[in-house]
Design an enzyme around this catalytic site. Structure first.
Site, PDB file in Angstrom:
ATOM      1  N   ASP A  98      22.088  35.435  72.230  1.00  0.00           N
ATOM      2  CA  ASP A  98      21.370  36.707  72.271  1.00  0.00           C
ATOM      3  C   ASP A  98      20.984  37.077  73.693  1.00  0.00           C
ATOM      4  OD1 ASP A  98      21.080  37.722  69.538  1.00  0.00           O
ATOM      5  OD2 ASP A  98      20.122  35.784  69.180  1.00  0.00           O
ATOM      6  N   MET A 123      19.250  39.781  76.005  1.00  0.00           N
ATOM      7  CA  MET A 123      18.307  40.911  75.945  1.00  0.00           C
ATOM      8  C   MET A 123      17.919  41.329  77.354  1.00  0.00           C
ATOM      9  SD  MET A 123      15.882  39.713  72.832  1.00  0.00           S
ATOM     10  CE  MET A 123      16.558  39.020  71.321  1.00  0.00           C
ATOM     11  N   ASP A 143      22.859  39.644  61.105  1.00  0.00           N
ATOM     12  CA  ASP A 143      21.952  38.982  62.053  1.00  0.00           C
ATOM     13  C   ASP A 143      20.524  39.451  61.802  1.00  0.00           C
ATOM     14  OD1 ASP A 143      20.776  37.846  64.290  1.00  0.00           O
ATOM     15  OD2 ASP A 143      21.856  39.089  65.746  1.00  0.00           O
ATOM     16  N   GLY A 186      13.229  36.837  67.321  1.00  0.00           N
ATOM     17  CA  GLY A 186      13.608  35.985  66.202  1.00  0.00           C
ATOM     18  C   GLY A 186      12.471  35.915  65.199  1.00  0.00           C
ATOM     19  N   HIS A 244      25.825  31.826  68.474  1.00  0.00           N
ATOM     20  CA  HIS A 244      25.401  33.198  68.728  1.00  0.00           C
ATOM     21  C   HIS A 244      24.451  33.209  69.927  1.00  0.00           C
ATOM     22  CE1 HIS A 244      24.665  37.360  67.434  1.00  0.00           C
ATOM     23  NE2 HIS A 244      23.383  37.157  67.674  1.00  0.00           N
TER      24      HIS A 244
END
Ligand code: DX5
Ligand code: ZN
Length: 225
Positions: free
Chosen positions: A33, A35, A172, A141, A31
């Protein structure tokens, strides 16, 4: 089928390829991420990092685009070697974005924030390869799992099953050994975990523990006495 997707966000960015290598044999997907510092108040990685990492890993790269303008970057992610891209329904224009993602040869996903109602994705279920229910507000996270999202996960599951869709249902945020069984019981089958895996001294073992806990919650699984 259950999939564990370690989230890069909690890995050591100074040694991403090595971190991925450590969990690879216990990871079904990776996965990623992304941003943009706008849709969420944080900045992470983009296509160049995906491209570099592609040379080190054959895992399915599941890119979670927390971006206001994902359409401007889909092509770059496809070229970099992303296997799937997920856009947030909150940014709008989702039908076109899903189509664009598929046209580029990637699996097309749609994500919902914890407070976005099921109704906002109901009509999109037929055109998505993946639905991602966020169980924390995106951006960081290590946040706590929001159990109040569980009924919505069950709604998405029911919606997909009703239409005979084989789209993936991913969760998630705050997923660990304790919360994994809850989301699996609600119908999720792809489990993203960042801090619970890369925050552990032994990421491979941590991923394994999450998988074992999740598998026990699958329908028809033998329950320990
Ligand atoms: C949050 C990201 C997540 C994050 C999850 O905005 O989308 O993928 O890495 O981290 P944990 O598992 O620590 O909640
Ligand atoms: Zn994510």
């Amino acid at each position: 089928m259950l999939r564990i997707a370690p989230s890069l966000l909690s890995a050591d960015f100074g040694g991403i390829a090595e971190a991925v290598g450590e969990v690879a044999s216990e990871a079904d997907w990776l996965h990623v991420d992304v941003m943009d510092g706008h849709f969420v108040p944080n900045l992470t990685i983009g296509p160049p990092v995906v491209e570099s990492l592609r040379r080190h890993s054959g895992l399915f790269f599941d890119c979670h685009l927390m971006m206001t303008n994902p359409g401007d970057y889909l092509e770059a992610f496809a070229r970099a070697g992303a296997d799937g891209c997920t856009v947030h329904v909150e940014v709008g224009d989702t039908t076109a974005l899903l189509e664009q993602t598929r046209r580029l040869g990637m699996r097309a996903g749609v994500a919902l924030n914890p407070d976005t109602p099921y109704e906002q994705v109901a009509s999109l279920l037929g055109s998505a390869d993946l639905v991602l229910c966020m169980t924390v507000f995106p951006g960081f996270g290590g946040q706590s799992f929001m159990a109040e999202v569980l009924p919505k996960i069950a709604q998405v599951r029911a919606g997909l099953d009703e239409m005979g869709s084989s789209a993936e249902l991913e969760v998630d945020g705050g997923i660990d050994e304790e919360t994994a069984p809850l989301v699996v019981r609600a119908g999720a089958r792809v489990l993203v975990a960042g801090s619970a895996i890369f925050g552990d001294e032994r990421p491979w073992e941590a991923a394994r523990r999450i998988r074992v806990a999740a598998e026990k919650a699958l329908p028809g699984a033998t329950v320990d006495s």
